[in-house]
Design a protein around this motif. Structure first.
Motif, short mmCIF file in Angstrom:
data_model
loop_
_atom_site.label_atom_id
_atom_site.label_comp_id
_atom_site.label_asym_id
_atom_site.label_seq_id
_atom_site.Cartn_x
_atom_site.Cartn_y
_atom_site.Cartn_z
N ASP A 162 4.25 0.98 -2.95
CA ASP A 162 4.27 2.33 -2.37
C ASP A 162 3.19 2.41 -1.29
OD1 ASP A 162 4.04 5.00 -1.73
OD2 ASP A 162 4.20 5.71 -3.79
N GLN A 163 3.61 2.29 -0.04
CA GLN A 163 2.62 2.26 1.06
C GLN A 163 1.85 3.56 1.17
OE1 GLN A 163 3.96 0.82 4.83
NE2 GLN A 163 4.61 -1.16 4.02
N ASP A 164 2.47 4.67 0.81
CA ASP A 164 1.76 5.96 0.87
C ASP A 164 0.61 5.99 -0.12
OD1 ASP A 164 3.43 6.89 2.85
OD2 ASP A 164 4.79 7.90 1.46
N LEU A 165 0.83 5.39 -1.30
CA LEU A 165 -0.22 5.32 -2.31
C LEU A 165 -1.37 4.46 -1.83
CD1 LEU A 165 -0.63 6.34 -5.26
CD2 LEU A 165 0.24 4.13 -6.02
N VAL A 166 -1.03 3.31 -1.25
CA VAL A 166 -2.05 2.39 -0.72
C VAL A 166 -2.82 3.07 0.42
CG1 VAL A 166 -2.38 0.21 0.51
CG2 VAL A 166 -0.78 0.32 -1.42
N ARG A 167 -2.08 3.70 1.31
CA ARG A 167 -2.71 4.38 2.45
C ARG A 167 -3.65 5.49 1.98
NH1 ARG A 167 -1.22 3.84 7.63
NH2 ARG A 167 0.79 2.89 7.06
N SER A 168 -3.22 6.21 0.96
CA SER A 168 -4.04 7.30 0.42
C SER A 168 -5.38 6.78 -0.10
CB SER A 168 -3.28 8.00 -0.72
OG SER A 168 -4.11 8.90 -1.40
N SER A 169 -5.36 5.61 -0.72
CA SER A 169 -6.59 4.99 -1.22
C SER A 169 -7.57 4.73 -0.08
CB SER A 169 -6.23 3.69 -1.95
OG SER A 169 -7.38 2.97 -2.31
N PHE A 170 -7.06 4.19 1.01
CA PHE A 170 -7.92 3.88 2.15
C PHE A 170 -8.43 5.16 2.82
CE2 PHE A 170 -5.21 -0.19 2.49
CZ PHE A 170 -6.03 -0.84 1.58
N LYS A 171 -7.58 6.17 2.87
CA LYS A 171 -8.01 7.45 3.46
C LYS A 171 -9.16 8.07 2.66
CE LYS A 171 -3.59 8.88 5.58
NZ LYS A 171 -4.05 9.00 6.98
N LYS A 172 -9.08 7.93 1.34
CA LYS A 172 -10.15 8.46 0.47
C LYS A 172 -11.49 7.80 0.79
CE LYS A 172 -7.40 9.52 -3.63
NZ LYS A 172 -7.07 9.03 -4.99
N LEU A 173 -11.46 6.48 1.00
CA LEU A 173 -12.71 5.77 1.28
C LEU A 173 -13.29 6.20 2.62
CD1 LEU A 173 -14.51 3.61 -0.11
CD2 LEU A 173 -13.62 2.01 1.57
N ILE A 202 -2.29 -2.14 6.78
CA ILE A 202 -2.41 -0.70 6.53
C ILE A 202 -3.88 -0.30 6.56
CG2 ILE A 202 -2.01 1.14 4.83
CD1 ILE A 202 0.34 -0.51 3.77
N ALA A 203 -4.74 -1.13 5.96
CA ALA A 203 -6.17 -0.83 5.93
C ALA A 203 -6.74 -0.68 7.33
CB ALA A 203 -6.92 -1.92 5.16
N ILE A 204 -6.33 -1.56 8.22
CA ILE A 204 -6.83 -1.49 9.60
C ILE A 204 -6.37 -0.21 10.28
CG2 ILE A 204 -6.59 -2.56 11.89
CD1 ILE A 204 -6.77 -5.28 10.46
N GLN A 205 -5.13 0.17 10.02
CA GLN A 205 -4.63 1.43 10.59
C GLN A 205 -5.46 2.62 10.10
OE1 GLN A 205 -0.50 1.61 9.41
NE2 GLN A 205 0.04 -0.23 10.57
N GLU A 206 -6.04 2.49 8.90
CA GLU A 206 -6.82 3.59 8.32
C GLU A 206 -8.32 3.45 8.55
OE1 GLU A 206 -5.48 6.27 7.35
OE2 GLU A 206 -3.42 5.49 7.48
#
Length: 228
Positions: A162-173, A202-206
């Protein structure tokens, strides 16, 4: 593909402002040397004992190599971690900071740290309360940790498709980093270590500034080597 080919392929995809940490746990000295000869000089290890065995050798031949401890660190391993590492990226509690300072003071060595923050359900380590990170930074601001240099934050996203879940984790950090930087302007907390072999794009995008990649560089690990 060789380790060199894998490194070239990944580095060609990384923005200039993103550092690559080659995760070398369970890989041999020879494999690490192959990566060094291909131009890689930052490595990440999870287990202090394994890291010491390998990097005491590596650093004799390649003194410019940097070692970052990225695995959960027990207090009784802090002495050896401080001795061998240039940075400890997995600081997850204030008691560990206290021990790192104690050991760094004995060696009169300054050491960089990242605060690991729990942002995903699968992660079993990391600060779960940002107030404790504020408290740690306040202690540093008051002069409690003269040998420790906080540089930013680290997290592990959930192992999920779930890319949204992964992206959400990076956004939190990133949100935590921005909040801490606003409160503690005297420190440079710009480092965001997030993203591994499966989710670094995804991490780089965030906003990641540091990705931790092992399998995509070295291939599959031989986990039998870790049973020591």
């Amino acid at each position: 593909m060789s380790i060199k080919d894998n490194l070239i392929k990944i580095k060609n995809q990384l923005p200039q402002n993103v550092q690559l940490v080659a995760v070398s746990k369970f890989h041999s000295v020879e494999e690490i040397e192959e990566a060094v000869k291909a131009g890689q000089n930052i490595f990440g290890e999870n287990r202090v004992q394994e890291a010491a065995q390998k990097f005491d050798l590596i650093k004799k031949s390649y003194p410019n190599v940097k070692l970052r401890i990225i695995g959960q660190l027990q207090r009784n391993k802090a002495k050896e971690a401080v001795r061998i590492a240039d940075a400890i990226d997995s600081v997850d509690r204030i008691e560990l900071l206290d021990e790192i300072e104690k050991q760094a003071a004995k060696l009169d060595k300054n050491i960089q740290v990242l605060f690991e923050y729990h942002t995903g359900e699968d992660s079993k380590s990391g600060f779960v309360d940002k107030e404790l990170i504020f408290q740690a930074l306040q202690k540093k601001a008051q002069g409690d940790y003269p040998h420790i240099e906080p540089k930013g934050f680290m997290t592990m996203a959930p192992f999920s498709d779930d890319q949204d879940l992964v992206r959400s984790s990076f956004k939190k950090l990133k949100s935590l980093r921005d909040e801490c930087q606003g409160k503690f302007k005297q420190f440079d907390l710009s480092e965001l270590s997030m993203g591994m072999s499966g989710d670094w794009q995804i991490a780089i995008q965030e906003g990641s500034t540091m990705v931790r990649i092992g399998t995509a560089i070295f291939g599959q690990r031989d986990y039998s080597k870790g049973k020591n």
